[in-house]
Scaffold this active site. Structure first.
Site, mmCIF file in Angstrom:
data_model
loop_
_atom_site.group_PDB
_atom_site.id
_atom_site.type_symbol
_atom_site.label_atom_id
_atom_site.label_comp_id
_atom_site.label_asym_id
_atom_site.label_seq_id
_atom_site.Cartn_x
_atom_site.Cartn_y
_atom_site.Cartn_z
ATOM 1 N N ASP A 131 0.872 -1.416 0.163
ATOM 2 C CA ASP A 131 -0.019 0.136 -0.088
ATOM 3 C C ASP A 131 0.711 1.267 0.023
ATOM 4 O OD1 ASP A 131 0.417 -1.438 2.661
ATOM 5 O OD2 ASP A 131 -0.127 0.520 3.253
ATOM 6 N N ASP B 65 4.837 7.669 0.692
ATOM 7 C CA ASP B 65 4.604 7.416 2.030
ATOM 8 C C ASP B 65 5.888 7.318 2.628
ATOM 9 O OD1 ASP B 65 2.002 7.680 2.796
ATOM 10 O OD2 ASP B 65 1.583 5.771 2.785
#
Ligand code: AMP
Ligand code: MG
Length: 464
Positions: free
Chosen positions: A237, A247
């Protein structure tokens, strides 16, 4: 005139949920990237601050996306934007606020990001971009007085993240594992038509698209290895289909070269250790391939994945050819590169400083600039280089490929400690320096030093 436009949710409303931003108290600008602002044609105004803090709105609500993903090897069936939302797009760039309060995907979390982690994401986005590594961008950093509790009380902050798309491998996994194959197909179409328009008309576009995702991801992994960057949480993810670094959490650049370096204190088994990254990126691509099994045949998935290793090695060789000045590089150069890395590790030498030293030395000198223990490697290297006639030019090209200024953990930490005490000057100075990593100015001298011994006790974890 650039206008705001609604993002992917206008076409694919089932991709997530409309959300509201929970305003932070006493929000204020802590940092701003002129380079990112130019992409969106935005200015650092009170109106933009109010928009990002949920006190003003665009003609549509903020949107949080749903996805799932493999975390530390196990499948988590539902994740999603648990602490952020997209506001909209300008010039094809999406603006996302991270740390803006709970969403339907927050699970047990508070929807917040603490200042230290928001600041690290801001600086890392700038640092990697200016090094020449693909990354999501950062527009700005907003601080506040809102208390946020982690191991101790901290304050909440927002990172303003910018990218052409926030689509992750985990989006495709979500629609695959919930059996929503029509939506999965629509998502693939959307990705191709918006982000890979050169493939739009091709009869084999799905295969070519997945192949390009494989190649871009391989190139990204090669770049991380060549620049000594450790991501820290390579869950599927956290993998962008654009092949961008995505991220930022407990990331770190190496100091002394250590192949097995683990930057994430919560990564007890070293799943995301520095030298595991190329393998784990492939593992994530295999998970994406699996999620595409309703769209592609097994043979197609295998053929795309087979491009990973050649793309990785080609990019890695190209990066080291630039860094070391090797012309017509090929696989025969891999032992020379591996020999250098072994030498750095055994001599406990700083990765970035050693490469910069090689870039600044006289390549025809008899003695190695890396010390007596490196003499035999130095001779091999010189043999490979041949005689360099135009040394100043050679050095200039090498400096342009070997950064002097690196976002070391302790430099970020100094900026964080000062910012937590309302002194923004160290953050601003470090930010400026990170925009010229190959071309340090006299005032950047202290950014070009080895990490001090005290910094070895700094730990980074997923808590952010
Ligand atoms: P990360 O480790 O930051 O990639 O986050 C993994 C997942 O947890 C993502 O779905 C995040 O949105 C979510 N998440 C992380 N931190 C928080 C938080 N403080 N509140 C709510 N959700 C969070
Ligand atoms: Mg994440």
């Amino acid at each position: 005139m650039t206008e705001w436009q609604q993002g992917i949710d206008r076409r694919l409303p089932w991709l997530g949920s409309a959300v509201t931003i929970t305003p932070l108290q006493n929000p204020r600008w802590l940092a701003w990237s002129d380079a990112t602002a130019a992409l969106l044609e935005l200015q650092q105004t009170p109106q933009l601050l109010a928009l990002c803090n949920g006190e003003q709105s665009l003609p549509w609500p903020p949107f949080a996306q749903v996805y799932s993903g493999h975390q530390f090897g196990g499948y988590t069936p539902q994740l999603g934007d648990g602490r952020g939302a997209s506001l909209g797009m300008r010039n094809g760039w999406e603006l996302f606020v991270k740390g803006s309060g709970p969403t339907p995907y927050s699970r047990q979390g508070d929807g917040r990001a603490v200042l230290r982690s928001a600041l690290r994401e801001f600086l890392a986005s700038e640092a990697l971009h200016h090094l020449g590594i693909a990354t999501t961008r950062a527009l700005g950093l907003i601080g506040s007085d809102t208390p946020v509790y982690r191991e101790q009380p901290e304050t909440g902050a927002l990172t303003l993240r910018v990218t052409r798309s926030h689509l992750r491998f985990g989006h495709f996994e979500y629609f695959h594992y919930t059996g929503q194959h029509d939506r999965l197909a629509a998502l693939v179409d959307e990705a191709i038509s918006q982000l890979f328009p050169h493939l739009r008309e091709h009869p084999q576009r799905q295969l070519l698209w997945f192949t390009e995702v494989v190649e871009r991801s391989a190139q990204l992994a090669a770049d991380w290895q060549a620049f000594g960057f450790c991501h820290g949480v390579l869950n599927s993810d956290n993998m962008s289909i654009l092949g961008e670094t995505f991220d930022y959490g407990p990331f770190a650049f190496l100091n002394q070269f250590s192949a097995g370096y683990i930057c994430n204190h919560s990564d007890h088994h070293g799943r995301y250790a520095f030298d595991q990254q190329p393998g784990v990126v492939l593992w994530n691509l295999q998970r994406l391939g699996q999620a595409l099994s309703s769209q592609l045949t097994a043979a197609q998935i295998r053929s795309a994945l087979a491009q990973y290793e050649p793309a990785l090695v080609a990019r890695y060789l190209q990066r080291f050819a630039d860094r070391l000045g090797l012309t017509n590089t090929n696989h025969d150069d891999l032992p020379l590169i591996a020999g250098l890395l072994q030498l750095l590790e055994s001599q406990r030498l700083d990765y970035h400083i050693s490469l910069r030293r090689l870039a600044e030395c006289d390549p025809n000198a008899a003695n190695s600039p890396l010390g007596a223990a490196s003499q035999s490697w130095w001779q091999q290297y010189q043999q490979r280089l041949g005689a360099i006639t135009d040394v100043p030019r050679w050095q200039q090209q090498r400096r342009a490929a070997n950064p002097a200024i690196i976002l070391r953990t302790h430099l970020a930490q100094q900026a964080i400690s000062a910012a937590e005490a309302d002194d923004l000057a160290p953050l601003q100075r470090l930010h400026q320096a990170l925009t010229r990593p190959y071309d340090p100015q006299p005032e950047d001298h202290h950014y070009c030093q080895e990490a001090p011994p005290w910094s070895q006790t700094l730990t980074l974890s997923c808590s952010s």
